[in-house]
Write a protein that holds these residues in place. Sequence first.
Motif, PDB file in Angstrom:
ATOM      1  N   GLY A 273       0.630  -1.243  -0.004  1.00 10.99           N
ATOM      2  CA  GLY A 273      -0.067   0.127   0.070  1.00 10.99           C
ATOM      3  C   GLY A 273       1.004   1.157   0.087  1.00 10.99           C
ATOM      4  N   GLY A 274       1.976   1.363  -0.282  1.00  6.03           N
ATOM      5  CA  GLY A 274       3.043   2.365  -0.363  1.00  6.03           C
ATOM      6  C   GLY A 274       3.144   3.104  -1.447  1.00  6.03           C
ATOM      7  N   SER A 275       3.921   4.068  -1.430  1.00  5.25           N
ATOM      8  CA  SER A 275       4.327   4.875  -2.487  1.00  5.25           C
ATOM      9  C   SER A 275       5.569   4.923  -2.980  1.00  5.25           C
ATOM     10  CB  SER A 275       3.903   6.448  -2.197  1.00  5.25           C
ATOM     11  OG  SER A 275       2.442   6.332  -1.952  1.00  5.25           O
ATOM     12  N   THR A 276       6.002   5.220  -4.208  1.00  5.29           N
ATOM     13  CA  THR A 276       7.603   5.183  -4.529  1.00  5.29           C
ATOM     14  C   THR A 276       8.090   6.486  -4.327  1.00  5.29           C
ATOM     15  OG1 THR A 276       7.040   5.545  -6.819  1.00  5.29           O
ATOM     16  CG2 THR A 276       7.230   3.492  -6.128  1.00  5.29           C
ATOM     17  N   ALA A 277       9.495   6.863  -4.377  1.00  6.05           N
ATOM     18  CA  ALA A 277       9.751   8.218  -4.038  1.00  6.05           C
ATOM     19  C   ALA A 277       9.873   8.746  -5.149  1.00  6.05           C
ATOM     20  CB  ALA A 277      11.521   8.127  -3.496  1.00  6.05           C
ATOM     21  N   GLU A 278       9.729   8.284  -6.365  1.00  2.00           N
ATOM     22  CA  GLU A 278       9.690   8.973  -7.664  1.00  2.00           C
ATOM     23  C   GLU A 278       8.311   9.095  -8.021  1.00  2.00           C
ATOM     24  OE1 GLU A 278      13.435   8.920  -9.612  1.00  2.00           O
ATOM     25  OE2 GLU A 278      13.097  10.046  -8.092  1.00  2.00           O
TER      26      GLU A 278
ATOM     27  N   THR B  97      12.979  11.598   1.277  1.00  3.16           N
ATOM     28  CA  THR B  97      13.850  12.556   0.537  1.00  3.16           C
ATOM     29  C   THR B  97      14.201  13.583   1.068  1.00  3.16           C
ATOM     30  OG1 THR B  97      12.143  13.237  -0.945  1.00  3.16           O
ATOM     31  CG2 THR B  97      13.310  11.146  -1.534  1.00  3.16           C
ATOM     32  N   GLU B  98      13.331  14.390   1.745  1.00  3.45           N
ATOM     33  CA  GLU B  98      13.670  15.754   2.456  1.00  3.45           C
ATOM     34  C   GLU B  98      14.722  15.115   3.556  1.00  3.45           C
ATOM     35  OE1 GLU B  98      10.657  18.691   3.370  1.00  3.45           O
ATOM     36  OE2 GLU B  98       9.354  17.335   2.442  1.00  3.45           O
TER      37      GLU B  98
ATOM     38  N   TRP C 199      22.275  16.399  -6.024  1.00  5.24           N
ATOM     39  CA  TRP C 199      23.192  15.566  -5.024  1.00  5.24           C
ATOM     40  C   TRP C 199      24.309  15.310  -5.771  1.00  5.24           C
ATOM     41  CZ3 TRP C 199      18.547  12.121  -3.111  1.00  5.24           C
ATOM     42  CH2 TRP C 199      17.758  12.727  -2.299  1.00  5.24           C
ATOM     43  N   ALA C 200      24.076  15.165  -7.107  1.00  2.27           N
ATOM     44  CA  ALA C 200      25.493  14.730  -7.905  1.00  2.27           C
ATOM     45  C   ALA C 200      26.444  15.837  -7.878  1.00  2.27           C
ATOM     46  CB  ALA C 200      25.003  14.544  -9.326  1.00  2.27           C
ATOM     47  N   ASP C 201      26.249  17.208  -7.668  1.00  4.14           N
ATOM     48  CA  ASP C 201      27.111  18.227  -7.228  1.00  4.14           C
ATOM     49  C   ASP C 201      27.811  17.881  -6.057  1.00  4.14           C
ATOM     50  OD1 ASP C 201      26.608  19.224 -10.087  1.00  4.14           O
ATOM     51  OD2 ASP C 201      24.779  20.581  -9.148  1.00  4.14           O
ATOM     52  N   LYS C 202      27.127  17.526  -4.968  1.00  2.00           N
ATOM     53  CA  LYS C 202      27.794  17.301  -3.746  1.00  2.00           C
ATOM     54  C   LYS C 202      28.701  16.270  -3.610  1.00  2.00           C
ATOM     55  CE  LYS C 202      24.114  20.068  -1.563  1.00  2.00           C
ATOM     56  NZ  LYS C 202      23.014  19.851  -0.728  1.00  2.00           N
TER      57      LYS C 202
ATOM     58  N   ALA D  76      17.485  13.338  -6.773  1.00  2.00           N
ATOM     59  CA  ALA D  76      19.061  13.803  -7.081  1.00  2.00           C
ATOM     60  C   ALA D  76      19.167  14.900  -7.746  1.00  2.00           C
ATOM     61  CB  ALA D  76      19.806  12.329  -7.286  1.00  2.00           C
ATOM     62  N   GLU D  77      18.456  14.879  -8.742  1.00  2.00           N
ATOM     63  CA  GLU D  77      18.506  16.002  -9.744  1.00  2.00           C
ATOM     64  C   GLU D  77      18.008  17.396  -8.995  1.00  2.00           C
ATOM     65  OE1 GLU D  77      16.655  14.734 -13.351  1.00  2.00           O
ATOM     66  OE2 GLU D  77      18.196  13.413 -13.917  1.00  2.00           O
ATOM     67  N   GLU D  78      16.962  17.423  -8.510  1.00  2.00           N
ATOM     68  CA  GLU D  78      16.309  18.423  -8.049  1.00  2.00           C
ATOM     69  C   GLU D  78      16.913  18.956  -6.598  1.00  2.00           C
ATOM     70  OE1 GLU D  78      12.413  16.767  -6.518  1.00  2.00           O
ATOM     71  OE2 GLU D  78      11.677  16.749  -8.633  1.00  2.00           O
TER      72      GLU D  78
END
Length: 443
Positions: free
Chosen positions: A32-37, A342-343, A136-139, A131-133
């Motif tokens: 019954g859950g949701s995905t992060a995307e 994700t927050e 995270w890739a820059d860090k 990650a894009e929003e």
Amino acid sequence: MTRTRKASMIAALAVLPLALTACIGGGGSGGGGSTAEGGGDADDQTLTIWHYENDDSAMGQAWAKAIEIFEDEHPDVTVEVEKQTFEQIQKNAKIVLTGDDVPDVMEYNKGNATAGQLASQGLLAPLTDAAEENGWADKLAGSLATTATYDENGLMGSGEWYGVPNYGEFVGVYYNQKMFDDLGLEVPTTLDELEAVMKAFKAEGITPLAEAGAEYPMGQLWYELVLANADREFVDSYQLFDGDVDFHGPEMTAATEQLDAWIKEGYVASDSAGLTAEDMGVAFMKGDYPMMVSGSWWFGRVVAEMQDEWGQFNFPGNTLHAGSSGNLWVVPTNADSPSLATEFIDTTLRPEVQEVLAQTGGLPVAGDASTIEDPKTKELTENFQAILDEDGLAFYPDWPVPGYYDVLVSELQSLINQSKSPDEVLDGLESAYVDGKADLLGE
């Protein structure tokens, strides 16, 4: 409000159906859950976090700071922190995450055999959009991001983001300065000098190495000896399947025979096959052993609990070392609060959280090392930087294939117990590796 409790996965396992018949699709939502995307939170009032860091460790202190910040910014959300152990999550995550009673975000081991396996089975939510929003890739530029991405087969280094590391880690040698001084011994800088130090301690009736064969430490000591005879080409072949690995070649043969010789010489306690990492660490910090080969994750506890003077040095003579970015924060596919998760992950990369890591020896990925004043923390960070300067991180020996951790533990226990020869140990390691690699690659 934070609710912290120690949780056993046994309780979580008890609520699962006796037969797990659902087919898990790559990245799909189950239960019954949701995905992060995409998709929202089924529960926007509670964030459940699982991790296995001791409160005194650098990571434990940093996660506490991240939770404090998150609660300040989300006053209507209750944060529930459930403490697991590394072994509980390592052994049971696949079964637990198939059900609906899962955490929203949890700390998990990185690599093909762990995070990669769960990602390929659809048990972890992809985090590429987040990650894009959040940049995270820059860090996490370069090799730090290698363990964050996995392809459809669960192989790290490409594909979707499935986890986020926010600290670094490496294996080195902790030593008891008082015990060294009592025998007039210097810190070794070569493998020969290390053996001479161990021989000197043994001559005084002192077992030189605190060890643990029931969990990861013995495997990491073995791997450091492998790396003493290896180069980057070998590491890429072993870890990334970029070539074939000869388990009876010079790298693994020399390492296994040398470890066997150390066991015969009494440099490793005969009862260490049954000891856990906790047993090892406590014994070292009590002053029972002069040296402990293990990871930077012990630093905070050694600072807090070690009474004798102590220090740390990199495994002598090696240019390659066990280590990588730290463990990952991952979001289970069946999580009820993926957006809150994700927050929280993004919060752990905040400067104020990274600063806690820096000041407590946590090797931050987005911190300012120049602010470190404590000499022991500076020593740890400089040792890590020396490894990075030589591109010396070689990951961990149990990473390549699923289930390899247990195989490695079992085979090296046999070496400690002297129930198998080095050749027989290598045969066992090779068989499991070859079969696991074939399964991963569909060969």
